[in-house]
Motif scaffolding. Structure first.
Motif, mmCIF file in Angstrom:
data_model
loop_
_atom_site.group_PDB
_atom_site.id
_atom_site.type_symbol
_atom_site.label_atom_id
_atom_site.label_comp_id
_atom_site.label_asym_id
_atom_site.label_seq_id
_atom_site.Cartn_x
_atom_site.Cartn_y
_atom_site.Cartn_z
ATOM 1 N N ARG B 283 -52.293 -13.329 -35.991
ATOM 2 C CA ARG B 283 -51.452 -12.329 -36.302
ATOM 3 C C ARG B 283 -51.158 -10.770 -35.619
ATOM 4 N N ARG B 285 -51.657 -10.540 -32.468
ATOM 5 C CA ARG B 285 -51.956 -11.589 -30.934
ATOM 6 C C ARG B 285 -49.640 -11.246 -31.146
ATOM 7 N N GLU B 286 -49.811 -12.087 -32.337
ATOM 8 C CA GLU B 286 -47.777 -12.029 -32.091
ATOM 9 C C GLU B 286 -47.055 -10.919 -32.186
ATOM 10 N N PHE B 287 -48.168 -10.174 -32.711
ATOM 11 C CA PHE B 287 -47.310 -8.629 -33.147
ATOM 12 C C PHE B 287 -47.462 -8.081 -31.385
ATOM 13 N N THR B 290 -45.814 -10.049 -28.219
ATOM 14 C CA THR B 290 -43.816 -9.570 -28.418
ATOM 15 C C THR B 290 -43.625 -8.566 -27.949
ATOM 16 N N ARG B 291 -44.165 -7.136 -28.602
ATOM 17 C CA ARG B 291 -43.968 -6.337 -28.559
ATOM 18 C C ARG B 291 -44.614 -5.774 -26.991
ATOM 19 N N LYS B 294 -41.204 -7.058 -24.944
ATOM 20 C CA LYS B 294 -39.899 -6.216 -25.763
ATOM 21 C C LYS B 294 -40.117 -4.836 -24.805
ATOM 22 N N MET B 301 -48.359 -15.657 -23.379
ATOM 23 C CA MET B 301 -49.195 -15.261 -24.607
ATOM 24 C C MET B 301 -50.770 -15.956 -24.247
ATOM 25 N N LYS B 360 -49.715 -0.305 -34.315
ATOM 26 C CA LYS B 360 -48.788 0.131 -34.373
ATOM 27 C C LYS B 360 -47.852 0.979 -33.590
#
Lengths: 161, 375
Positions: B283, B285-287, B290-291, B294, B301, B360
């Motif tokens: 989880r 990793r995905e976060f 993608t951040r 962006k 990936m 975060k």
């Protein structure tokens, strides 16, 4: 269990946008799912786990585990009797268990007298209650998988290969 | 041997307070309780002695079963498994056992910091294979270009630190054909095997015909969050394990017994903890990836481990400069790509082995930083 639920159960403050990123789903879909869960009563409530050992509230409440022996009601079993008991606001949790007694309650009260009064005046006299054993809780170490102690700091060295 | 160039930067990080570190190369979970408890119990029971040089038989048997059940490879606990002080010792023993002066060892780059220096310490010559043009993945074509008769082995780490790159069974098959065709010993460091996210990890020796050309290295540090216990293992052909055991018995004697007893418990009872950790990493990793994309830090990936290796080129800074400025301006620590090879000036390594809340916050700070520094 759905991953969305798994994430929220751990931390209810993770936003739908963050969940969408973590699970590679669309934000709108995540929001829709959460709404549905709330509507269906899958998600009942969002709350914080508070470490009362640290807060030391002035009017600190007491908690007791209460074992209750019941006389089951004909045709209805334990459910109806249990409902009469767990509907009292003092009862924080109620489980039907196997073993030497039938219900296990967690009862909350302002102080020891409030809980005692609840047991003596409300619970014990009930028609289908055969007997109760009350254990007042002295200290809580762990609740719902969370250890109630001071936050531990990261013990790793700050940078490594 | 030249000293590590970014030591000064590391010292800067270590001297600073209240830093959110994305620079840590180990799990942020503590060792699962059942494993710690087994260690404590072994001490209480008075297990404080040496063990067999090869490691406790019951641990070797547990390793045998784990490899057989998970990857379908069978190594004899008797003479094909050696318990080592982490994978690091395994690499060192292997190189010292096989190397003649002037022999070459292939090292796909960027790589974990120790492979090149250990090759040199063992009297060999590291041949670095740059993988930038293939998104940090070793391809058969690229591999072939670096092979000559002096090449004795390859140190092949997947999922990889620092890129998180890993390989499907099909990709491994193709690499295997080239390597075995030239009778090159494959020293595979598969320490991150349990942290593979998009496909099932294939152990190199489980490929048909590969076992006799493979020295398989693994350990407990990453899967069981046991970095500080220092337990790893080497599995391979009898003769090679015997040669390595000889060096191991004179230099190390044996891995501390407490660590071995704890590791045993890990294999017996902690597979669920491993699974939970993996889900959590996935989880994150995905976060994170993608951040990063962006924010404008281009990042492929990663398929495994807990690292992302984004490019900071867009900011006009090199990785070291970026890391230094990010540290002072935003108190976020990352590792400059050059730590893992001189050429990787465009990249930084980000470890997502950090609690989600902190990740975060760190990414928010990075976003602010990049916005103010974009060219």
């Amino acid at each position: 269990m759905d991953e969305i639920l798994e994430i929220l159960e751990k931390d209810a403050r993770v936003t739908p946008e963050e969940i969408a990123r973590m699970t590679k789903k669309k934000v709108a879909d995540v929001k829709k799912k959460i709404n549905q869960y709330e509507k269906d009563g899958v998600i009942l409530k969002y709350k914080a786990v508070i470490n009362r050992e640290i807060v030391k509230v002035r009017n600190e409440e007491v908690r007791a585990l209460i074992e209750v022996n019941l006389v089951p009601q004909k045709d209805l079993g334990f459910d109806k009797v249990a409902q009469r008991i767990y509907s009292f606001p003092e009862v924080a949790s109620c489980f039907l268990v196997s073993g030497t007694y039938d219900l296990l309650l967690i009862v909350r009260g302002r102080d020891i007298h409030t809980v005692s009064r609840f047991v003596a005046e409300k619970l014990s006299p009930m028609e289908n209650v055969r007997g109760v054993v009350t254990h007042f809780m002295l200290k809580k170490y762990k609740e719902d998988g969370v250890m109630l102690k001071q936050k531990e700091e990261d013990k790793r060295i700050a940078i490594s290969y | 041997m030249k000293p590590s160039g970014i030591r000064a930067f590391f010292d800067l990080v270590l001297g600073m307070k209240d830093v959110i570190s994305l620079g840590v190369g180990e799990p942020d979970f503590v060792t699962p309780w059942e494993i710690r408890e087994a260690g404590i119990t072994s001490l209480e029971q008075g297990f404080t002695s040496y063990t067999s040089n090869k490691g406790l038989l019951k641990l070797r048997l547990a390793i045998h079963s784990y490899l057989k059940n998970t990857f379908g490879i069978s190594y004899s606990a008797e003479d094909e498994i050696l318990v080592t002080v982490g994978v690091s010792e395994g690499v060192d023993l292997a190189l010292r056992a096989i190397m003649n002066p002037g022999d070459k060892i292939l090292v796909p780059m960027p790589s974990y910091v120790s492979y090149g220096p250990m090759t040199e310490l063992a009297g060999g010559i590291p041949v670095y294979i740059d993988t930038r043009k293939d998104d940090f993945k070793l391809t058969p074509q690229n591999l072939k270009k670096h092979i000559d008769p002096k090449v004795k082995g390859i140190i092949f780490n997947y999922p990889a630190n620092p890129t998180g790159v890993s390989y499907t069974r099909k990709e491994l098959e193709q690499l295997k054909k080239v390597l075995i065709g030239h009778k090159i010993l494959c020293i595979t460091d598969e320490i991150y095997c349990d942290l593979t996210y998009d496909f099932t990890h294939t152990a190199f020796p489980s490929l048909p015909g590969a076992k006799e050309y493979t020295l398989y290295l693994n350990g407990f540090s990453k899967s069981f969050a046991m970095t500080g216990w220092r337990v790893g293992y080497a599995c391979g052909p009898k003769d090679l394990i015997a040669a390595m055991t000889k060096i191991h018995q004179y230099t190390i004697m044996c891995v501390p017994i407490t660590s071995q007893m704890a590791a045993c418990e890990g294999l017996h009872s902690s597979q669920q903890s491993v699974e939970n950790m993996k889900r959590e990493y996935k989880r994150r990793r995905e976060f994170v990836v993608t951040r990063l994309n962006k924010i404008g830090l281009k990042c492929h990936m990663p398929q495994g481990a807990f690292y992302a290796f984004p490019s900071v080129r867009k900011t006009g800074m090199n990785g070291l400069k970026f890391a230094q400025k990010l540290l002072t301006a935003q108190k976020v620590a990352v590792v400059p790509g050059t730590a893992f090879g001189d050429e990787y000036t465009d990249n930084i390594r980000i470890s997502y082995a950090t609690a989600f809340e902190k990740l975060k916050e760190a990414l928010l700070r990075m976003e602010t930083f990049v916005r103010t520094h974009r060219k």
